[in-house]
Design a protein around this motif. Structure first.
Motif, short mmCIF file in Angstrom:
data_model
loop_
_atom_site.label_atom_id
_atom_site.label_comp_id
_atom_site.label_asym_id
_atom_site.label_seq_id
_atom_site.Cartn_x
_atom_site.Cartn_y
_atom_site.Cartn_z
N ALA C 44 0.83 -1.11 -0.08
CA ALA C 44 0.01 0.09 0.09
C ALA C 44 0.85 1.31 0.07
O ALA C 44 0.55 2.29 -0.70
CB ALA C 44 -0.85 0.15 1.34
N GLU C 48 1.31 4.34 -2.51
CA GLU C 48 0.91 5.63 -2.15
C GLU C 48 2.05 6.46 -2.43
O GLU C 48 1.91 7.74 -2.74
CB GLU C 48 0.46 5.77 -0.90
N HIS C 61 -5.80 -1.22 -1.49
CA HIS C 61 -6.39 -1.11 -0.13
C HIS C 61 -5.42 0.04 0.69
O HIS C 61 -4.18 0.28 0.13
CB HIS C 61 -6.04 -2.23 0.96
N SER C 62 -5.94 0.94 1.23
CA SER C 62 -5.19 2.12 1.85
C SER C 62 -4.16 1.60 2.92
O SER C 62 -4.56 0.55 3.52
CB SER C 62 -5.98 3.01 2.34
N SER C 63 -3.18 2.42 3.21
CA SER C 63 -2.29 2.09 3.96
C SER C 63 -2.87 2.13 5.41
O SER C 63 -2.70 1.50 6.25
CB SER C 63 -1.01 2.78 4.13
N GLU C 65 -6.14 1.09 6.17
CA GLU C 65 -6.73 -0.12 6.20
C GLU C 65 -5.68 -1.24 6.52
O GLU C 65 -5.91 -2.05 7.44
CB GLU C 65 -7.60 -0.56 4.99
N GLN D 81 1.18 9.66 9.32
CA GLN D 81 0.19 9.52 8.13
C GLN D 81 -0.98 10.25 8.75
O GLN D 81 -2.19 10.16 7.89
CB GLN D 81 -0.11 8.23 7.56
#
Lengths: 118, 118, 118, 118
Positions: C44, C48, C61-63, C65, D81
């Motif tokens: 991820a 990104e 999937h996002s970091s 998540e 983040q």
């Protein structure tokens, strides 16, 4: 099948990567890639030991397939850093042969395999 | 220096391990070993990029040295599972050549290197 | 939203796991699970940062998540080993405050935050 | 001992990091840091399972100590983040409760713990 040398494996990967404008990823992206591939290998081994059931619909790859991907990324890292796999393999074997022999129990019928120069 | 073949590298590791009663670690211990070695490689690369300073007194190993250890543990895993590095390297290269070519930008002066059978 | 305590987070995970016959995975399977989740987080983050393009059809999937999944598996490991997250967090903070302060450059306008007992 | 909330744990880490000019590491260095700490945890667990003997002179840290370090780096990543640990913990628990229940064998004497909204 003839076995490929470490040198030729590095060369084959380099020829593939060198076709593309993007070239090799920077070092920390390569480390993230190694972690990603080791994660996939870990999942495959967890499934193969039978303790962890895959999620429904989860694609199943064998540990052999995932190990191939890990080897590929390892070779990419070596190529980008101008590391010779022959050199590092030889150095690691010599280090282990010197350092780790007393950690383990030698089999009775085995003559100790050692690097001849030491 | 002549380059060692993948087959002979697997054999050399096997000869070393086979001297000892303990033999190969079980699969999940080997995965933990791979994570351990990848962690050490990650630390070396973090230091080499210059962003992260080592702790005072922390031993410094080069990324080349840590990559050698990772390669050794990778070969141990392959040996224990009866995986041929030649097979998995060939399979991964063929998969990548088939699947990943459209992801990247082909250099103008490069004839596309491709798996001949496709 | 009220923030959950470390203790209650451990308890919530334990209540979920305790419903099932299978219970917690053995320690080395949990380590393999952590490696798997860290691998997904690595992917991820690579995506990104924009350097690595996802494969076509690859689920994204996002970091955030993936970090949630990593936190969950970390709590599972702590629960299975009877480790209190409060204890280990406190111990790590005290260790870092003692050991790592000289490694970094103190900002001029900051009074040093330190463990009061030292 | 009162248990610390996820929010206050994030704040305590932030106060410590914010004293220093260097601040948080960039995302990929943090990923490399997580891999490093997971590697140390893996080593501790391998030793604790008793299969792998430590090298002579190798420092021994408990899995509890290494888990504390991993938790610290996980919190650093979240802080950098702007990820709320409360949010990601809640989201993961809801995802797992929805998705993974059919994967496991419910104990006879347990009423299923479930996310109330489902």
């Amino acid at each position: 099948m003839n076995s490929i040398t470490l040198h030729d494996a590095q060369k084959r990967v380099d020829q593939w990567i060198s076709q593309f404008e993007e070239g090799y990823f920077p070092p920390l992206v390569q480390i993230a890639r190694l972690t990603e591939e080791l994660g996939e290998l870990s999942r495959a081994v967890s499934h193969e030991t039978g303790v962890k059931k895959p999620k429904s619909g989860e694609p199943l790859h064998s540990s052999a397939e995932e190990l191939g991907d890990l080897l590929f990324v390892l070779i990419c890292f070596a190529n980008m850093q101008n590391i010779s796999l022959d050199n590092i393999f030889e150095n690691t074997m010599q280090k282990i042969e010197k350092r780790d022999t007393p950690r383990w129990t030698l089999k009775k019928d085995f003559k100790h395999v050692q690097n001849e120069e030491n």
